[in-house]
Write a protein that holds these residues in place. Structure first.
Motif, mmCIF file in Angstrom:
data_model
loop_
_atom_site.group_PDB
_atom_site.id
_atom_site.type_symbol
_atom_site.label_atom_id
_atom_site.label_comp_id
_atom_site.label_asym_id
_atom_site.label_seq_id
_atom_site.Cartn_x
_atom_site.Cartn_y
_atom_site.Cartn_z
ATOM 1 N N GLY A 73 1.142 -1.160 0.013
ATOM 2 C CA GLY A 73 -0.008 -0.195 -0.201
ATOM 3 C C GLY A 73 1.130 0.807 0.434
ATOM 4 O O GLY A 73 1.474 1.419 -0.638
ATOM 5 N N GLY A 74 0.201 2.287 0.548
ATOM 6 C CA GLY A 74 1.397 3.756 0.692
ATOM 7 C C GLY A 74 2.129 3.662 2.127
ATOM 8 O O GLY A 74 3.110 4.341 2.457
ATOM 9 N N ASP A 75 2.821 2.269 2.163
ATOM 10 C CA ASP A 75 3.745 2.218 3.566
ATOM 11 C C ASP A 75 4.740 1.304 2.152
ATOM 12 O O ASP A 75 4.938 1.100 2.275
ATOM 13 C CB ASP A 75 3.365 1.329 4.589
ATOM 14 C CG ASP A 75 4.249 0.891 5.837
ATOM 15 O OD1 ASP A 75 5.527 1.683 5.309
ATOM 16 O OD2 ASP A 75 3.608 0.631 6.959
ATOM 17 N N PRO A 76 6.238 2.626 3.000
ATOM 18 C CA PRO A 76 6.845 2.669 1.702
ATOM 19 C C PRO A 76 7.952 1.655 2.744
ATOM 20 O O PRO A 76 9.200 0.090 1.465
ATOM 21 C CB PRO A 76 8.198 4.070 1.463
ATOM 22 C CG PRO A 76 7.330 5.055 2.161
ATOM 23 C CD PRO A 76 5.970 4.032 3.377
ATOM 24 N N MET A 77 7.698 1.114 3.930
ATOM 25 C CA MET A 77 8.842 0.293 4.618
ATOM 26 C C MET A 77 8.016 -0.956 3.914
ATOM 27 O O MET A 77 8.810 -2.075 3.726
ATOM 28 C CB MET A 77 8.663 0.266 6.074
ATOM 29 C CG MET A 77 9.519 -0.390 6.787
ATOM 30 S SD MET A 77 9.689 -0.357 8.927
ATOM 31 C CE MET A 77 8.873 -1.044 8.881
ATOM 32 N N LEU A 78 6.841 -1.210 4.359
ATOM 33 C CA LEU A 78 5.545 -2.483 3.662
ATOM 34 C C LEU A 78 6.481 -2.804 2.344
ATOM 35 O O LEU A 78 6.466 -4.284 2.017
ATOM 36 C CB LEU A 78 4.358 -2.667 3.998
ATOM 37 C CG LEU A 78 4.271 -2.873 5.242
ATOM 38 C CD1 LEU A 78 3.058 -2.178 5.741
ATOM 39 C CD2 LEU A 78 4.784 -4.348 5.803
ATOM 40 N N ALA A 79 6.102 -1.640 1.541
ATOM 41 C CA ALA A 79 6.238 -2.029 0.458
ATOM 42 C C ALA A 79 7.738 -2.549 -0.092
ATOM 43 O O ALA A 79 7.936 -2.996 -1.480
ATOM 44 C CB ALA A 79 6.212 -0.628 -0.959
ATOM 45 N N PHE A 80 8.706 -2.019 0.151
ATOM 46 C CA PHE A 80 10.517 -2.483 0.331
ATOM 47 C C PHE A 80 10.109 -3.604 0.115
ATOM 48 O O PHE A 80 10.461 -4.357 -0.030
ATOM 49 C CB PHE A 80 11.408 -1.550 1.183
ATOM 50 C CG PHE A 80 12.970 -2.314 1.269
ATOM 51 C CD1 PHE A 80 13.461 -1.615 -0.120
ATOM 52 C CD2 PHE A 80 13.301 -3.249 2.424
ATOM 53 C CE1 PHE A 80 14.658 -2.166 -0.102
ATOM 54 C CE2 PHE A 80 14.324 -3.016 1.805
ATOM 55 C CZ PHE A 80 14.789 -2.964 0.531
ATOM 56 N N MET A 81 9.612 -4.619 1.625
ATOM 57 C CA MET A 81 9.480 -5.563 2.239
ATOM 58 C C MET A 81 8.814 -6.698 1.667
ATOM 59 O O MET A 81 10.027 -7.655 0.833
ATOM 60 C CB MET A 81 9.293 -5.249 3.848
ATOM 61 C CG MET A 81 9.035 -7.362 3.860
ATOM 62 S SD MET A 81 7.729 -7.490 5.115
ATOM 63 C CE MET A 81 6.287 -7.561 4.326
ATOM 64 N N ALA A 114 11.058 -9.615 -0.678
ATOM 65 C CA ALA A 114 10.553 -10.927 -1.082
ATOM 66 C C ALA A 114 10.299 -11.367 -1.725
ATOM 67 O O ALA A 114 10.678 -12.984 -2.272
ATOM 68 C CB ALA A 114 9.504 -11.388 0.044
ATOM 69 N N LEU A 115 9.911 -10.336 -2.859
ATOM 70 C CA LEU A 115 9.392 -10.969 -4.379
ATOM 71 C C LEU A 115 11.044 -11.418 -5.424
ATOM 72 O O LEU A 115 11.022 -12.777 -5.452
ATOM 73 C CB LEU A 115 8.583 -10.476 -5.947
ATOM 74 C CG LEU A 115 8.326 -9.798 -6.504
ATOM 75 C CD1 LEU A 115 7.875 -11.296 -6.920
ATOM 76 C CD2 LEU A 115 7.734 -9.038 -7.342
ATOM 77 N N MET A 116 11.881 -10.620 -5.175
ATOM 78 C CA MET A 116 13.283 -10.697 -5.281
ATOM 79 C C MET A 116 13.122 -12.426 -4.967
ATOM 80 O O MET A 116 14.497 -12.891 -5.686
ATOM 81 C CB MET A 116 14.002 -10.145 -4.982
ATOM 82 C CG MET A 116 13.691 -8.708 -6.401
ATOM 83 S SD MET A 116 14.338 -6.629 -6.646
ATOM 84 C CE MET A 116 14.789 -6.309 -4.560
#
Length: 133
Positions: free
Chosen positions: A92-100, A104-106
């Protein structure tokens, strides 16, 4: 490092992530069901159990070197699918969660690469596949 030792190490390391994940889901089916429900997957409790059983059985197959090439290909496809279903565009809009989630995808994509390399190289002579042939 000799080839067979390296292939055994690769199988051990690749199997570890699937076995630990499957056992983790087994220990918290309700949590996994909730996660799968949050992703909008149909019948999330069935998905949780199916993923749990699949990861444990396929992880054991890689670990002992039984039907290694087939197991590696199927696990590679699973890793790509799981990565995109569970992590692509998440956070969502949380940069830390988006980075995590992007990390995980990589990780899932890299694991798929290792599994495809194992499928090509085969399990080595220290495996049940080698004993059967």
């Amino acid at each position: 490092m000799p080839v067979n030792a390296a292939l055994l190490a690769a199988r051990l390391l690749l199997a570890f992530i699937f076995l630990s994940s499957g056992i983790s889901v087994l220990g918290d089916v309700a949590g996994a069901t909730g996660y799968f429900a949050s992703l909008g997957l149909p019948v999330p409790s069935f998905v949780a159990w199916a993923v749990c059983i699949f990861e444990i059985v396929a992880g054991l197959s890689i670990l002992i070197g039984f039907e290694t090439r087939l197991s590696a290909i199927v696990l590679a496809a699973f890793s790509i699918a799981a990565g995109f279903i569970g992590h692509y565009g998440q956070g969502g809009g949380d940069p830390m969660l988006a980075f995590m989630h992007s990390q995980a995808l990589m990780k899932d994509v890299a694991i798929a690469g290792g599994l495809l390399a194992l499928a090509v190289a085969g399990p080595g002579t220290w495996s049940l596949d080698a004993l059967r042939h």
